[in-house]
Design an enzyme around this catalytic site. Structure first.
Site, PDB file in Angstrom:
ATOM      1  N   TYR A  18       0.818  -1.210   0.000  1.00 49.40           N
ATOM      2  CA  TYR A  18       0.000   0.000   0.000  1.00 49.40           C
ATOM      3  C   TYR A  18       0.856   1.268   0.000  1.00 49.40           C
ATOM      4  O   TYR A  18       0.452   2.301  -0.557  1.00 49.40           O
ATOM      5  CB  TYR A  18      -0.967  -0.011   1.186  1.00 49.40           C
ATOM      6  CG  TYR A  18      -2.137  -0.942   0.967  1.00 49.40           C
ATOM      7  CD1 TYR A  18      -3.047  -0.707  -0.062  1.00 49.40           C
ATOM      8  CD2 TYR A  18      -2.326  -2.056   1.762  1.00 49.40           C
ATOM      9  CE1 TYR A  18      -4.112  -1.562  -0.296  1.00 49.40           C
ATOM     10  CE2 TYR A  18      -3.401  -2.915   1.544  1.00 49.40           C
ATOM     11  CZ  TYR A  18      -4.284  -2.664   0.513  1.00 49.40           C
ATOM     12  OH  TYR A  18      -5.339  -3.511   0.278  1.00 49.40           O
ATOM     13  N   GLU A  25       0.873 -26.776  16.723  1.00 44.62           N
ATOM     14  CA  GLU A  25       0.216 -26.178  15.556  1.00 44.62           C
ATOM     15  C   GLU A  25      -0.896 -25.199  15.925  1.00 44.62           C
ATOM     16  O   GLU A  25      -0.981 -24.106  15.374  1.00 44.62           O
ATOM     17  CB  GLU A  25      -0.353 -27.291  14.653  1.00 44.62           C
ATOM     18  CG  GLU A  25      -1.089 -26.759  13.432  1.00 44.62           C
ATOM     19  CD  GLU A  25      -1.580 -27.862  12.513  1.00 44.62           C
ATOM     20  OE1 GLU A  25      -1.167 -29.023  12.694  1.00 44.62           O
ATOM     21  OE2 GLU A  25      -2.370 -27.553  11.598  1.00 44.62           O
ATOM     22  N   ASP A  84      -1.379 -31.506  13.900  1.00 42.76           N
ATOM     23  CA  ASP A  84      -2.516 -32.368  13.586  1.00 42.76           C
ATOM     24  C   ASP A  84      -2.039 -33.608  12.837  1.00 42.76           C
ATOM     25  O   ASP A  84      -0.970 -33.604  12.202  1.00 42.76           O
ATOM     26  CB  ASP A  84      -3.524 -31.613  12.699  1.00 42.76           C
ATOM     27  CG  ASP A  84      -4.279 -30.533  13.464  1.00 42.76           C
ATOM     28  OD1 ASP A  84      -4.358 -30.628  14.700  1.00 42.76           O
ATOM     29  OD2 ASP A  84      -4.771 -29.601  12.810  1.00 42.76           O
TER      30      ASP A  84
END
Length: 350
Positions: free
Chosen positions: A96, A189, A241
């Site tokens: 930006y 995680e 996971d």
């Protein structure tokens, strides 16, 4: 950020080389290490992805290169301004900010690629010239760190100061580890699991520095994990996971990614993945979900990935392929909210 004199010197020399070419009446050119897949090799010595010897040339005299050449110089100039006034930015902020200077990027993905080009040209990570990702992970544990960033240089912070953990940004990534009572780094995680480990004081039980990865961890997080490993000698364990995506989160910490093949000092080759593996799913009879086609396709990709050539990783993948089921870290909660702390992690860490 730490000492900015070297990055400023490198960026200044880059600008000076461009100016000298113009003074000689030549179109300036930039030589950039090639990031094509064909030039990404797995370094057995470093146990990580690295770039090969091929380079590409960005020639300001070539109309097809002129736009990206100018964008690269603007990013270099922006980075030097940041360093000169001891400021930092984010990839999104940089994108930006370009509008304020009349520099056109099609989208942030294009400006991100130019930032990576500058990394390759200079041999510096973008964090070295003050540009970070928006994503933040967190860290919590018995470590005293000393800041090096201007305005805070010399001040120390105890990483147990906040039960929410401290966000890993520019200041913490560059801080110096002073002392620690920890014996391991335990990277997890999910944020829920991170909070559970803080709440149950598992960090005391395991004498661990806890790191919340937040999925695929930002580079600042991987760099901090490596520093805790190298500078404090703390072994690293990664708990994710039970699916191909969780395995890959661990493997990127261990041996890096193709996207960061041009960056050194991000990996921990001797870090250990401690599940959830397919064998864990069966051993603990965890609640599961069927793997999707995307999961199974990802397993096929990992099976042929050089980072997974080790026999143990090949076995992890084949077990998931046979099981065709996956499980979250939170699946252990069927046996009680503290089962992970009381049973699973002690089993895996021992």
């Amino acid at each position: 950020m730490g000492d900015s004199s070297q990055p400023i010197d490198i960026l200044t020399r880059l600008g000076s080389a461009v100016i000298e070419s113009i003074r000689r009446g030549e179109f300036p050119r930039l030589s950039i290490p090639d990031r094509e897949t064909s030039n990404i090799v797995f370094s057995e010595a470093e146990q990580r992805f690295a770039l090969g010897p091929q380079t590409v040339v960005r020639d300001s005299g070539n109309s097809k290169h002129a736009r990206s050449f100018a964008q690269t110089l603007w990013v270099a100039s922006f980075a030097k301004k940041l360093l000169s006034c001891s400021r930092t930015s984010s990839l999104r902020d940089l994108y930006y900010s370009s509008e304020a200077f009349g520099v056109k990027f099609k989208d942030q993905a294009e400006s991100d690629r130019i930032v990576t080009d500058l990394e390759c040209i200079t041999g510096l990570a973008r964090e070295d010239f003050g540009v970070f990702s928006e994503e933040r992970s967190s860290v919590y544990g018995p470590v005293l760190m000393r800041y090096t960033v201007p305005g805070y240089a010399g001040r120390t912070v105890d990483l147990t100061v906040s039960p929410d953990g401290l966000p890993i940004g520019a200041a913490l990534m560059t801080a110096e580890p002073v002392s620690s009572d920890a014996e391991i780094v335990l990277a997890v995680e999910s944020g829920g699991m991170f909070s559970r480990l803080v709440e149950t004081r598992a960090w005391e039980t395991f004498k661990a520095v806890l790191v919340h990865l937040g999925g695929q961890s930002p580079r600042a997080t991987r760099r901090l994990i490596r520093r805790l490993n190298k500078e404090l000698g703390l072994p690293v364990y990664i708990f994710t996971d039970g699916d191909p995506w969780g395995m890959h989160i661990a493997r990127v910490i261990i041996s890096g990614s193709a996207n960061s093949a041009h960056i050194r000092d991000l990996t921990v080759p001797d870090a250990k993945w401690i599940g959830v593996s397919a064998a864990d799913i069966k051993k603990y009879a965890l609640p599961t979900e069927p793997m999707t086609n995307a999961d199974l396709k990802r397993l096929d990709e990992l099976l042929n990935d050089v980072r997974y050539a080790d026999a143990a990783w090949q076995e992890y993948i084949r077990e998931f392929q046979e099981l065709r089921l996956k499980a979250e870290q939170q699946a252990f909660s069927r046996y009680g909210v503290d089962f992970v702390v009381d049973t699973y992690l002690p089993d895996k860490l021992n």
